[in-house]
Each structure stands twice: as C-alpha cells, then as structure tokens.
Motif scaffolding. Structure first.
Motif, mmCIF file in Angstrom:
data_model
loop_
_atom_site.group_PDB
_atom_site.id
_atom_site.type_symbol
_atom_site.label_atom_id
_atom_site.label_comp_id
_atom_site.label_asym_id
_atom_site.label_seq_id
_atom_site.Cartn_x
_atom_site.Cartn_y
_atom_site.Cartn_z
ATOM 1 N N VAL A 17 35.851 41.484 37.674
ATOM 2 C CA VAL A 17 36.956 41.890 36.797
ATOM 3 C C VAL A 17 37.838 42.914 37.506
ATOM 4 O O VAL A 17 39.075 42.839 37.447
ATOM 5 C CB VAL A 17 36.409 42.464 35.472
ATOM 6 C CG1 VAL A 17 37.529 43.110 34.658
ATOM 7 C CG2 VAL A 17 35.732 41.365 34.654
ATOM 8 N N LYS A 18 37.213 43.866 38.195
ATOM 9 C CA LYS A 18 37.979 44.887 38.916
ATOM 10 C C LYS A 18 38.791 44.265 40.050
ATOM 11 O O LYS A 18 39.926 44.686 40.307
ATOM 12 C CB LYS A 18 37.032 45.964 39.438
ATOM 13 C CG LYS A 18 36.422 46.815 38.339
ATOM 14 C CD LYS A 18 35.302 47.694 38.855
ATOM 15 C CE LYS A 18 34.629 48.451 37.715
ATOM 16 N NZ LYS A 18 33.451 49.215 38.169
ATOM 17 N N SER A 36 43.712 42.898 42.832
ATOM 18 C CA SER A 36 44.290 41.903 43.727
ATOM 19 C C SER A 36 45.805 41.748 43.586
ATOM 20 O O SER A 36 46.520 41.712 44.605
ATOM 21 C CB SER A 36 43.598 40.554 43.524
ATOM 22 O OG SER A 36 44.105 39.595 44.415
ATOM 23 N N PRO A 37 46.355 41.655 42.361
ATOM 24 C CA PRO A 37 47.808 41.491 42.252
ATOM 25 C C PRO A 37 48.607 42.682 42.767
ATOM 26 O O PRO A 37 49.809 42.554 43.019
ATOM 27 C CB PRO A 37 48.021 41.318 40.733
ATOM 28 C CG PRO A 37 46.698 40.898 40.193
ATOM 29 C CD PRO A 37 45.692 41.588 41.048
ATOM 30 N N GLN A 64 50.726 50.829 39.919
ATOM 31 C CA GLN A 64 51.889 50.053 40.343
ATOM 32 C C GLN A 64 51.538 49.202 41.560
ATOM 33 O O GLN A 64 50.731 49.609 42.397
ATOM 34 C CB GLN A 64 53.053 50.992 40.697
ATOM 35 C CG GLN A 64 53.544 51.832 39.542
ATOM 36 C CD GLN A 64 54.150 50.995 38.426
ATOM 37 O OE1 GLN A 64 54.851 50.007 38.691
ATOM 38 N NE2 GLN A 64 53.856 51.351 37.185
ATOM 39 N N PRO A 65 52.145 48.016 41.692
ATOM 40 C CA PRO A 65 51.934 47.210 42.906
ATOM 41 C C PRO A 65 52.345 47.986 44.149
ATOM 42 O O PRO A 65 53.251 48.828 44.101
ATOM 43 C CB PRO A 65 52.838 45.988 42.682
ATOM 44 C CG PRO A 65 53.009 45.915 41.203
ATOM 45 C CD PRO A 65 53.015 47.334 40.714
ATOM 46 N N ALA A 106 37.514 46.688 46.065
ATOM 47 C CA ALA A 106 38.514 46.938 47.109
ATOM 48 C C ALA A 106 38.076 46.390 48.453
ATOM 49 O O ALA A 106 38.914 45.958 49.262
ATOM 50 C CB ALA A 106 38.794 48.435 47.209
ATOM 51 N N TYR A 107 36.763 46.398 48.719
ATOM 52 C CA TYR A 107 36.277 45.847 49.989
ATOM 53 C C TYR A 107 36.756 44.412 50.189
ATOM 54 O O TYR A 107 37.064 43.990 51.307
ATOM 55 C CB TYR A 107 34.751 45.862 50.025
ATOM 56 C CG TYR A 107 34.124 47.186 50.399
ATOM 57 C CD1 TYR A 107 34.577 47.919 51.494
ATOM 58 C CD2 TYR A 107 33.061 47.708 49.668
ATOM 59 C CE1 TYR A 107 34.002 49.130 51.840
ATOM 60 C CE2 TYR A 107 32.471 48.911 50.016
ATOM 61 C CZ TYR A 107 32.946 49.616 51.096
ATOM 62 O OH TYR A 107 32.370 50.812 51.441
ATOM 63 N N GLN A 108 36.813 43.658 49.118
ATOM 64 C CA GLN A 108 37.198 42.249 49.218
ATOM 65 C C GLN A 108 38.633 42.085 49.701
ATOM 66 O O GLN A 108 38.993 41.036 50.243
ATOM 67 C CB GLN A 108 37.034 41.574 47.862
ATOM 68 C CG GLN A 108 35.613 41.583 47.337
ATOM 69 C CD GLN A 108 35.526 40.990 45.955
ATOM 70 O OE1 GLN A 108 35.728 39.790 45.755
ATOM 71 N NE2 GLN A 108 35.209 41.817 44.989
ATOM 72 N N LEU A 109 39.461 43.105 49.486
ATOM 73 C CA LEU A 109 40.876 43.029 49.822
ATOM 74 C C LEU A 109 41.177 43.592 51.211
ATOM 75 O O LEU A 109 42.322 43.583 51.649
ATOM 76 C CB LEU A 109 41.691 43.781 48.763
ATOM 77 C CG LEU A 109 41.592 43.168 47.357
ATOM 78 C CD1 LEU A 109 42.002 44.175 46.291
ATOM 79 C CD2 LEU A 109 42.439 41.915 47.262
#
Length: 428
Positions: free
Chosen positions: A219-220, A225-226, A295-296, A315-318
């Motif tokens: 969910v996080k 991600s966006p 904000q993006p 965040a690691y995934q990104l």
C-alpha cells in the motif's frame, strides 16, 4: 549482592531517568506521552497470562513481525503483548498489528516498575530480542517461574569487553534464560562466555533473514510510486546518521557531474533530525522537497527528504542504488537485507559491526559493495561517488549484486519457525 546494588542504584536514579525522558521530549513530544507505562503501569484492559515479546525499536519490531504473526496463529487463546522502548517502535507495532496484540512500553528496569508490570501481566513467557538484558526484570520474571527466552541473540566483538565489566550482573542474568537462541555460532560462543548455559544456548540463525513484503508495504509503495519521476535514476541513502548526509551530498555532487538527472533520496534514521537535515540541504544549496509535503517530485528537485516513518521498505523498491547509513562511523550499520529483498545493489561503509555475519555472507556471495576505511572524508566521498557512477553505467553489475544479495536472503530464511518451536517446547 550485585543485583541488590543495581536495584538500589536504579531506584535512586529513577527521577534522573524520568527527567531525561522529559528533556528528550522537547525534541520528540512522544517521549512525554504514556510515561505511566514506563513506570510499569499497564492499561487495565490488558489480559494476563500470555506471552510478552520485546523489541526495542523499529528495526527489532520489523524483524519480529514474522515471529509475532506465527505466535498469534499458534497461540490464539493467549494474549500477546508486544513492548518497545521508543515511540517510533511503538508506532510500528500499532501500524503492523493494530488490536491483534496488546502493546505498551517496557518499564524501566527498576524494582517497583517491573513488579507492577509483571504482577499485572503474569506472563507465561517473556521473550526479549538481541541484547535486551535487563537484570532486574529477568530476575523477577525467573522468580515467578516465567519462561525466559533471549532470541536473535547477538554480542559484537567490541561489546564483549564492556559486558565483562558488569559480569556480576550479566552472568547471572544470562544464566536465568531457559533458551538463548543466537544469530550465529560466533554469537553463541560469546553469549556462553558471558554466562549463558551451554546446554540452553543454540545457534538457529538470524530472524532478520525472514523479511518479506507485507500488504502494508504494498500500500505504501502504491502511495509513493506516483510521486517519483519515471525517467530519473534514484540513489537512496537509508537510515542516515549525523555526518552521513554531508558525506553523501559531497559524493552526490561528484556523481552528478556525469549523471545530472540523478535523484538523491535521504531517509534519516531518527525523526528528530528531519529538520536538521532539511537545514543542511538548504545550506548546501540543493534544490529539495520534503515527503511530508505530499507533492510529486519536480524535475528540478535534486534531493527528496523522506521525513516520514515506516515507508523505507516501500522506498527501496523505487531506488536504483542504495547506500546504508550508520556504516561510515562507529554506529555499526543497519539491516542490508531489506534492500536485498528487492534485489537492489547496495553500498556500505566499513563499519557493519551490528550485522557482521550477514555482511560477511553478502561479501562472500558478491552481494554488496563495501568501501575501504578512509579517515579522509573527501577521499571517502570520492570513493563513494565512483561506485555510484559505476553502477549507473554498468547495469549488469548492478543486477548481479542485487540478485546475489536476494539469494543470500532466501537461503537463510526459517529462523522464525525455529524460534517458535523453541517457545512451544518451553510452554508445553
């Protein structure tokens, strides 16, 4: 005699300890909340006669997650009470488990506080993690015939000498445990040398290998991600401490000379440092945004400051590259298995004392990059920037590092089940 002296000393120091907590609450207001729990006053609604599991802070709570979930499934009729010391650890317990467990702070290791705590909960078993050796609490629980388990036990080489100075307290404390379950053979031998009974001390592996992605992390990730730009590479500094940010910012400047599009994400270890890191970014002239603004990330943003809690796994995934903080000084490092779960190439400094065996396995399997020790911070920043630049241009190397690290994680899982089996044996 040593335990009596220890008890009297802590009773004498109790006002000082409480004052320290209040002073700390000036920067972290959560430290002045629920002070009654630190005095051993447990909420009236709590059920007694169950299992108490203690993990000091966030890292321990996350490592305990699989084990606690297994306890909930195995002992559905027993109340499971999870305790922590820090507000951030408390927040993690509430986020992960909600009302499935009872939760409060572990009391100060002072005779009246621990007495009230144990009298209210009357635990069948008290399970503590890693180096949580509290002589008074252990002695009182032992006297009440509470089963005592030290799980994921670890004592670093440099800590042994310190513990030996207090052997009159530590040796009888360790000897009272019904089970001492060590992370590794080396830790087992150190714990036995400090006083654990050899027949009750076993090497069963490290709980932290049993990491997995839960629904909350997914969910996080969907939330984060966006916010991230799709086309920019991301370098993430995880669990940073004082001095880490400056070092990485110096390295980032050098890396941007060849990779101007590189985005740096900084995740400070302690929330009380969020504003201080933001001030550093402003002083150093970086264009930055804070996660709390929701904000993006804009195209001109160079650094994204994650001033939030509980989002590091997502965040690691990104990230394309991860650097773990606390490895460039004497902190001892933080968990390298978390980025390994997502097959991320990871760079650490020379101090991984808190994860020595894990780090050794990752090194042996070519699953991590370890920088050589450097007293000269400029040289260390240059070395770090060179490794980042190399990983950005050599995708094969980056993928190999991440894949090898992931294989180390998978090959060492299963400690939670072995820990549960030991607990079941004691309660049968």
């Amino acid at each position: 005699m040593a335990l009596l002296t220890y008890r009297l000393l802590l009773i004498f120091l109790l006002p000082v300890v409480l004052l320290a907590a209040i002073l700390r609450s000036l920067s972290q207001p959560a430290y002045r909340q629920r002070l009654h729990e630190r005095l051993g006053i447990v909420p009236n609604k709590f059920r007694s006669g169950g299992i108490v599991i203690h993990g000091a802070s966030v890292g321990e709570v996350l490592a305990l997650k699989p084990f606690i979930n297994q306890c909930l499934a195995e002992f559905p009729n027993l109340p499971i009470t999870v305790t922590t010391f820090t507000p951030t650890g408390s927040e993690q317990v509430q986020k992960i488990f909600g009302d499935r467990v009872q939760h409060c702070y572990l009391p100060l290791d002072v005779w009246p506080c621990t007495t009230m705590f144990l009298t209210k909960l009357k635990p069948k078993a008290l399970v503590v993690m890693e180096t949580e050796l509290w002589p008074n609490l252990v002695a009182q629980a032992h006297k009440l015939n509470t089963k005592l388990l030290l799980i994921n036990g670890r004592i670093s080489d440099k800590s042994v000498t310190s513990y030996q100075k207090f052997s009159a307290l530590i040796k009888p404390c360790l000897a009272k445990f019904d089970q001492v379950l060590a992370q590794s053979e080396a830790n087992k031998e150190r714990l036995i040398a400090l006083g654990a009974r050899q027949a009750h001390c076993h090497n069963i592996g490290n709980l932290k290998y049993d990491i997995s992605e839960g629904s909350d992390t997914k969910v996080k990730y969907q939330t984060l991600s966006p916010m991230f730009p799709q086309a920019r590479p991301v370098w993430l500094l995880a669990s940073s401490h004082e001095g880490d940010e400056q070092l990485v910012l110096d390295a980032y400047r050098k890396a941007r000379e060849a990779h101007s599009e590189l985005l740096l994400v900084i995740v400070p270890r302690h929330p009380e440092r969020f504003d201080k890191v933001a001030q550093l970014l402003a002083q150093e002239g970086f264009s930055y945004q804070r996660r709390s603004n929701a904000q993006p990330i804009m195209s001109e943003t160079q650094v994204w400051l994650m001033d939030s809690l509980g989002e590091l796994l997502a965040a690691y995934q990104l990230a394309n590259i991860v650097t773990i903080g606390g490895t460039f000084s004497t902190i001892g490092g933080h968990n390298p298995l978390e980025p390994a779960l997502y097959q991320k190439p990871t760079i650490v400094g020379s101090d991984m004392a808190n994860f020595a065996e894990v780090h050794q396995q990752l090194v042996q399997q070519n699953g991590i990059i370890t920088l050589a020790h450097q007293d000269n911070k400029q040289q260390l920043a240059l070395q770090l920037s060179q490794q980042v630049r190399q990983l950005l241009v050599n995708n094969t190397q980056a993928q190999t590092l991440g894949s090898n690290a992931y294989q180390v994680v998978k090959a060492n899982q299963g400690c939670s089940e072995r820990t549960l089996a030991a607990l079941k044996t004691e309660l049968s």
